[in-house]
Enzyme design. Structure first.
Site, short mmCIF file in Angstrom:
data_model
loop_
_atom_site.label_atom_id
_atom_site.label_comp_id
_atom_site.label_asym_id
_atom_site.label_seq_id
_atom_site.Cartn_x
_atom_site.Cartn_y
_atom_site.Cartn_z
N HIS A 1 21.01 31.46 -24.21
CA HIS A 1 20.90 32.20 -22.94
C HIS A 1 21.66 33.50 -23.09
O HIS A 1 22.79 33.52 -23.59
CB HIS A 1 21.51 31.36 -21.81
CG HIS A 1 21.41 32.04 -20.47
ND1 HIS A 1 20.22 32.15 -19.79
CD2 HIS A 1 22.35 32.66 -19.71
CE1 HIS A 1 20.44 32.80 -18.65
NE2 HIS A 1 21.72 33.13 -18.59
N THR B 1 21.75 41.04 -30.87
CA THR B 1 22.42 41.01 -32.18
C THR B 1 23.39 39.85 -32.25
O THR B 1 23.47 39.13 -33.26
CB THR B 1 23.16 42.34 -32.44
OG1 THR B 1 22.20 43.39 -32.41
CG2 THR B 1 23.84 42.34 -33.79
#
Length: 211
Positions: free
Chosen positions: A111, A174
């Site tokens: 999430h 990232t």
């Protein structure tokens, strides 16, 4: 006993799946990527799976009259592939309680927020509106609450002056690509213990990363 197998569910480009797969290849994990399933045939991640020789399937949710019917078709396909772990990688469907119970303890999700902050959608916009100084990503086991399952690991990234939802989302993505492979490897190595609503890592090491 054969190698443990992973089935991944995606809705779009499946970049987290790609990160997990590439890490597994680089580190030579003893694991089988048994299949990738998308809820629409246009999902770009299916192309990546096929390019790696991984079985790729589309089960169109629009062709099912309700969530229960769609989830039943998903369960059938996942079980046929023999999944030890089901990885949600940008799967944009709310799963039914029956599906979640069927895969309890072997269903994980990522999430794009530091749960329990900002569950649900539009996390980056909401983080910016709230004025938080740190944002991030959370890998968790899935339970019947929305983004409420036991947390496996988290990574935080700074919210920078001038950030908008896109720049913040890119920084968080990232981070996702760094922690999701790690969480999957912990699961495959049998290092995760769910105690109540907490996940204990054995032997212990940090489950929180500042990136």
């Amino acid at each position: 006993m054969g190698m443990p197998s992973i089935v991944t569910l995606i809705s779009g480009r499946g970049s987290n799946f790609e990160a997990i797969y590439k890490t597994a290849q680089k580190e030579q994990w003893p694991v089988t990527f048994a299949g990738v399933i998308a809820n629409n045939s246009a999902a770009k991640g299916l192309d990546f799976a096929r390019s790696q020789g991984i079985p790729a399937f589309a089960i169109e949710h629009k062709e099912h009259p309700n969530r229960e019917s769609f989830d039943a078709a998903l369960i059938q396909q996942i079980d046929a592939l023999g999944a030890d772990l089901v990885v949600l990688a940008g799967f944009m469907r709310i799963l039914t309680p029956g599906f979640i119970r069927h895969f309890e303890g072997r269903l994980i999700n990522i999430h794009p927020a530091l749960l329990p902050a900002f569950p649900g959608l539009h996390t980056h916009e909401r983080a910016l509106e709230a004025g938080v100084k740190e944002h991030g990503a959370t890998v968790h086991f899935v339970n019947e609450g929305v983004d409420e399952g036991p947390i496996i690991c988290q990574a935080s990234v700074p919210v920078l002056e001038g950030d908008d939802a896109d720049t913040l989302a890119a920084r968080v993505l990232t981070a996702e690509h760094q922690i999701y492979p790690r969480a999957v490897k912990w699961f495959l190595d049998g290092r995760l213990r769910i105690e109540g609503n907490q996940v204990k890592l054995q032997p212990p090491e940090s489950q929180f990363f500042k990136l």
